[in-house]
Design a protein around this motif. Sequence first.
Motif, PDB file in Angstrom:
ATOM      1  N   PHE A 172      75.135  79.845  46.716  1.00  8.39           N
ATOM      2  CA  PHE A 172      75.167  80.977  48.264  1.00  8.39           C
ATOM      3  C   PHE A 172      73.482  81.292  48.836  1.00  8.39           C
ATOM      4  O   PHE A 172      72.859  80.789  49.731  1.00  8.39           O
ATOM      5  CB  PHE A 172      76.245  82.541  48.153  1.00  8.39           C
ATOM      6  CG  PHE A 172      75.462  82.653  49.589  1.00  8.39           C
ATOM      7  CD1 PHE A 172      75.982  82.611  50.713  1.00  8.39           C
ATOM      8  CD2 PHE A 172      74.873  84.524  49.340  1.00  8.39           C
ATOM      9  CE1 PHE A 172      76.014  82.963  51.773  1.00  8.39           C
ATOM     10  CE2 PHE A 172      74.776  84.817  50.963  1.00  8.39           C
ATOM     11  CZ  PHE A 172      75.945  84.401  52.051  1.00  8.39           C
ATOM     12  N   GLY A 173      72.601  81.822  47.783  1.00 11.16           N
ATOM     13  CA  GLY A 173      71.386  81.636  47.834  1.00 11.16           C
ATOM     14  C   GLY A 173      70.442  80.283  48.684  1.00 11.16           C
ATOM     15  O   GLY A 173      69.699  80.715  49.113  1.00 11.16           O
ATOM     16  N   TRP A 174      70.863  80.060  48.375  1.00 12.63           N
ATOM     17  CA  TRP A 174      70.442  78.621  47.834  1.00 12.63           C
ATOM     18  C   TRP A 174      70.407  78.125  49.814  1.00 12.63           C
ATOM     19  O   TRP A 174      69.348  78.091  49.950  1.00 12.63           O
ATOM     20  CB  TRP A 174      70.524  77.380  47.299  1.00 12.63           C
ATOM     21  CG  TRP A 174      70.159  77.625  45.600  1.00 12.63           C
ATOM     22  CD1 TRP A 174      69.262  77.951  45.092  1.00 12.63           C
ATOM     23  CD2 TRP A 174      71.126  76.158  45.131  1.00 12.63           C
ATOM     24  NE1 TRP A 174      69.140  77.760  43.874  1.00 12.63           N
ATOM     25  CE2 TRP A 174      70.100  76.603  43.799  1.00 12.63           C
ATOM     26  CE3 TRP A 174      71.734  75.243  45.264  1.00 12.63           C
ATOM     27  CZ2 TRP A 174      70.547  75.263  42.725  1.00 12.63           C
ATOM     28  CZ3 TRP A 174      72.379  73.995  44.085  1.00 12.63           C
ATOM     29  CH2 TRP A 174      71.664  74.651  42.800  1.00 12.63           C
ATOM     30  N   ASN A 175      71.859  78.116  50.310  1.00 15.91           N
ATOM     31  CA  ASN A 175      72.711  77.955  51.238  1.00 15.91           C
ATOM     32  C   ASN A 175      71.524  78.871  52.350  1.00 15.91           C
ATOM     33  O   ASN A 175      71.259  78.513  53.147  1.00 15.91           O
ATOM     34  CB  ASN A 175      73.938  77.783  50.995  1.00 15.91           C
ATOM     35  CG  ASN A 175      74.182  76.624  50.782  1.00 15.91           C
ATOM     36  OD1 ASN A 175      74.605  75.487  51.648  1.00 15.91           O
ATOM     37  ND2 ASN A 175      74.362  77.089  49.986  1.00 15.91           N
ATOM     38  N   ALA A 176      71.752  80.133  51.989  1.00 12.63           N
ATOM     39  CA  ALA A 176      71.729  81.320  52.618  1.00 12.63           C
ATOM     40  C   ALA A 176      70.152  81.297  53.643  1.00 12.63           C
ATOM     41  O   ALA A 176      70.298  81.379  54.331  1.00 12.63           O
ATOM     42  CB  ALA A 176      72.236  82.209  52.518  1.00 12.63           C
ATOM     43  N   CYS A 177      69.680  81.470  52.160  1.00  9.38           N
ATOM     44  CA  CYS A 177      67.879  81.115  52.790  1.00  9.38           C
ATOM     45  C   CYS A 177      67.054  80.790  53.711  1.00  9.38           C
ATOM     46  O   CYS A 177      66.423  81.206  54.659  1.00  9.38           O
ATOM     47  CB  CYS A 177      66.907  82.181  50.919  1.00  9.38           C
ATOM     48  SG  CYS A 177      67.765  83.680  50.574  1.00  9.38           S
ATOM     49  N   ILE A 178      67.755  79.576  53.189  1.00  9.96           N
ATOM     50  CA  ILE A 178      67.693  78.499  53.711  1.00  9.96           C
ATOM     51  C   ILE A 178      68.302  78.646  55.395  1.00  9.96           C
ATOM     52  O   ILE A 178      67.262  77.734  56.321  1.00  9.96           O
ATOM     53  CB  ILE A 178      67.377  76.594  53.369  1.00  9.96           C
ATOM     54  CG1 ILE A 178      67.094  76.780  51.815  1.00  9.96           C
ATOM     55  CG2 ILE A 178      67.003  76.167  54.477  1.00  9.96           C
ATOM     56  CD1 ILE A 178      65.161  77.481  52.085  1.00  9.96           C
ATOM     57  N   GLY A 179      69.573  78.258  55.698  1.00 13.36           N
ATOM     58  CA  GLY A 179      69.592  78.280  56.438  1.00 13.36           C
ATOM     59  C   GLY A 179      69.592  79.732  57.763  1.00 13.36           C
ATOM     60  O   GLY A 179      69.181  79.082  58.828  1.00 13.36           O
ATOM     61  N   LEU A 180      69.505  80.645  57.550  1.00 10.52           N
ATOM     62  CA  LEU A 180      69.205  81.928  57.478  1.00 10.52           C
ATOM     63  C   LEU A 180      67.429  81.765  58.662  1.00 10.52           C
ATOM     64  O   LEU A 180      67.478  82.041  59.793  1.00 10.52           O
ATOM     65  CB  LEU A 180      69.003  83.406  56.828  1.00 10.52           C
ATOM     66  CG  LEU A 180      70.117  83.428  56.804  1.00 10.52           C
ATOM     67  CD1 LEU A 180      69.867  84.966  55.838  1.00 10.52           C
ATOM     68  CD2 LEU A 180      71.325  84.172  57.675  1.00 10.52           C
ATOM     69  N   VAL A 181      66.741  81.054  57.821  1.00 12.88           N
ATOM     70  CA  VAL A 181      65.328  81.188  58.694  1.00 12.88           C
ATOM     71  C   VAL A 181      65.819  79.849  60.127  1.00 12.88           C
ATOM     72  O   VAL A 181      64.534  79.312  60.348  1.00 12.88           O
ATOM     73  CB  VAL A 181      64.305  80.438  57.514  1.00 12.88           C
ATOM     74  CG1 VAL A 181      64.144  82.206  56.499  1.00 12.88           C
ATOM     75  CG2 VAL A 181      64.128  79.175  56.510  1.00 12.88           C
ATOM     76  N   CYS A 182      66.698  79.364  59.347  1.00 12.76           N
ATOM     77  CA  CYS A 182      67.153  77.703  60.477  1.00 12.76           C
ATOM     78  C   CYS A 182      67.602  78.679  61.415  1.00 12.76           C
ATOM     79  O   CYS A 182      67.984  77.496  62.509  1.00 12.76           O
ATOM     80  CB  CYS A 182      67.287  76.658  59.463  1.00 12.76           C
ATOM     81  SG  CYS A 182      66.720  75.582  58.612  1.00 12.76           S
TER      82      CYS A 182
END
Length: 510
Positions: A172-182
């Motif tokens: 989830f961290g991999w997806n969330a952190c990248i997705g959030l800054v995008c």
Amino acid sequence: MESLNFDKYPFLAELGLEKESLGCYTNGEWKSGEETVNSVSPHDNSITATAKLATADHYEECIKSMEEEKAAWMMLPAPARGEIVRQIGEKIREKKDALGSLIALEMGKIKAEGDGEVQEVIDICDFACGLSRSLEGKVLPSERPGHMMLECWNPLGIVGVITAFNFPCAVFGWNACIGLVCGDLMLWKGSETTPLVSIATAKIFADVLKENGFNSVVSLCQGTGKEVGELMTNDKRVPLVSFTGSTRVGRIVGNTVSKRFGKTILELGGNNAVIILDDANVDMALKACAFSAVGTCGQRCTSLRRIYLQDNIYDDFVEKLVKSYSTVKIGDPLDNDTLVGPLHNKAGVEIYKNAIEEIKNQGGKILTGGNVIEGDGNYVEPTIVEIDKDSEIVQTETFAPILYVFKIKDVDEAIKYNNDVPQGLSSSLFTNDLKNYFKWIGPLGSDCGLVNCNIGSSGAEIGGAFGGEKETGGGRESGSDAWKQYMRRSTCTVNFSTSLPLAQGIKFDV
């Protein structure tokens, strides 16, 4: 149902969990339905606590709340989004020991690996914070005078994330952190067998976002796959679904999402191999293979399943590997001396038992292991097997600590067999000859997404794109340019002249 062991583990309260935690967060509130699921310790199959599951109605509430907050999050400058992700990383640092302990308790991996999983999220927060100031497009040359072309990247919107039990926090961290800054919003359905990790992790993300004025940018909908998962994969309001799990379910997810022309990131099965040539550092290869094969009790998608050894080093290497297995301490994952914890659940033990029976039916020879360890927990013996390279079971990923060993003549034969399985996630070659290595990473080399040299098959850094080919799904997460999957690309052309030339030299006078 009254929980049995909640008070035994003080880190649960430190993470804001309760004996009966609520499984849905959105619009700044925690809520749930009446159906509950038990959090069961793989160590002894005792109940730690319960979680109240989200429902279809909660899913709809999550989507609507996220839609209302979408514009504000998308329009926030990317560096400002990165600053919030940085704050999330700081909060996770404060909770690292507690969250790592919870992962060990609920998933079953040893505490050191639980801590390592949390560290992955901390690292991806740092990576994403930097990325927020370097998201880039291209300026492209135009063939038309007085024209300019450029690429513009914008958020997709709501991203659905469905994660598996084996990495209940990091993926989830991999997806969330990248997705959030995008500029995306993240809707998460965690594994039904690790509900406490999902709730505890979501609390950290949600609390930081709430402090910054956002109540639904990260929403948790901890329900069943049948209810919440199917709603997510069929929902046109979720343009991207990131799914981690089995190839069987991933095929269903991929087909369902593609039918509505949505996008997927699929992280599916792995059937990972290590090739060891006679010019390799054999002692280093031995250590790498032992960890890759038995770490997380063989329940990583990158766990080592197959070793191909050049025939003149085969006997000595296998003898040493079998001996090393006898020194591995199996036991309570919260015990700091333990190297191998239990399988995650009783279903995993049955899968292990069935695989051992099938190995015997196909003529395999068990060199060590092969037994279930009697007791209350889900413990099995890490196993090494000699079997024909072309055996049917070798084509299958068994999510348990079962390792196959084979003889090969040279690197070319080894590459053939490395590639001769349906999966294509991780692979490694041990050699000190650069000619072998560059053949290994070339067009006729390993067909996997992760192609290593002189390291094991498991354990990837967050700076590179993580994922694999073939039945592994083709998705990429974490580093490099994986961020592009979370955004939509526009090719933008501007005419700053007073004439209107057409492309390709076409003349159209009216």
